[in-house]
Design an enzyme around this catalytic site. Structure first.
Site, PDB file in Angstrom:
ATOM      1  CE  LYS A 118      27.639  67.998  31.579  1.00 50.32           C
ATOM      2  NZ  LYS A 118      28.872  68.197  30.756  1.00 50.32           N
ATOM      3  CG  ASP A 127      25.096  64.773  29.511  1.00 49.04           C
ATOM      4  OD1 ASP A 127      25.793  63.749  29.338  1.00 49.04           O
ATOM      5  OD2 ASP A 127      25.466  65.916  29.189  1.00 49.04           O
TER       6      ASP A 127
END
Length: 288
Positions: free
Chosen positions: A11, A141
């Site tokens: 990401k 996350d």
């Protein structure tokens, strides 16, 4: 027994604001995260020993309870009570200490693969909400990495609001040798008053307008502002001078990404990248 494998996508943070601090010491954030095609490859095979055995292509990566992928398997088996263990192999490509969520991506991939394999073996799979809850126990996350795509993330990163897919673009990601301690990065931000400035609301508007130029102009990261790492600033300058619409450090660092509207410009910038800047990768956004 059955085997399955999948990509574990890295990401980047298109924006990252630090909005406060909870009583338990965790900082609260407001950020836009985007999955990208730079990925690890994760393979899981069920076994009947009840043990979790993890191997990795990078010898310096721990393969015991310190590894988030190992934890993910343990948490999954504890939560479901299925009568299996797992052999896990991770082919690493996402750089370490980069702010790109490599560990979270691997953990998310293990959870999804185990859920798929156990369902194939006749066990009751977890639903998406249960998987996300399990992921949050491993790391803030991990839920994002289970879903993938473009999300506004709030709280400690676990509150996920889906956004429009960002337009086609190309990314050059550079990971310098310098490492960044996340607690150190938060301390640096605590010492720099932000004057009320917030990047994420502008990024959300840019994403919803589906304009890559607006998205590039709206990039911002409070860690980047506070840390001002010299090699990061040099890489950003190089990328912008070589065709990037803009560039930014992701997460607490130290990887930097540049956004390009044309593939040829991204490829040329990557080819000419000074070796002293570190490892260089080409990538594209990945939708959920």
């Amino acid at each position: 027994m059955n085997t399955a494998e999948c990509n574990a996508y890295a990401k980047i943070n298109l924006s990252l604001d630090i909005t406060g601090r909870r009583e338990d010491g965790y900082h609260t954030v407001d950020m836009v995260m985007q999955s990208v095609s730079l990925c690890d490859r994760v393979r899981v095979t069920l076994n009947d020993t009840g043990e979790v055995i993890l191997k990795c292509s990078k010898p310096h990566i721990p393969c015991d309870g310190r590894n988030t992928a190992y934890k993910a398997a343990q948490y999954y088996f504890d939560a479901t009570g299925v009568p299996f263990g797992a052999d896990i192999y991770i082919e690493k490509h996402i750089p370490d200490q980069a702010g790109m969520g490599g560990g979270s991506a691997d953990a998310a991939a293990v959870l999804k693969l185990l859920n798929h394999l156990c369902a194939e073996a006749g066990e009751e799979p977890l639903n998406t909400a249960e998987l996300l809850y399990l992921g949050l126990r491993i790391g803030a996350d991990v839920p994002f990495c289970i879903l993938n795509g473009t999300y506004r993330c709030l709280g400690i990163g676990e509150q996920l609001l889906p956004l429009a897919e960002i337009p086609k673009c190309y990314l050059v990601v550079v990971k310098p040798d310098v490492g960044v301690s996340t607690p150190e990065a938060y301390r640096a931000c605590d010492n720099v008053p932000d004057g009320g400035m917030r990047y994420t609301p502008g990024m959300v508007r840019a994403v919803e307008h589906r304009s890559i130029e607006e998205i590039a102009n709206a990039l911002g990261n409070r860690f980047d502002d506070a840390l001002q790492i010299s090699v990061v600033q040099e890489i950003k300058k190089y990328l912008c001078e070589n065709g990037a619409l803009n560039a930014l450090m992701t997460g607490s660092g130290s990887a930097v990404f540049g956004i390009f509207s044309e593939k040829s410009l991204a490829e040329n910038a990557a080819k000419r990248m000074p070796k002293a800047f570190g490892a260089c990768f080409l990538a594209e956004p990945v939708n959920g």
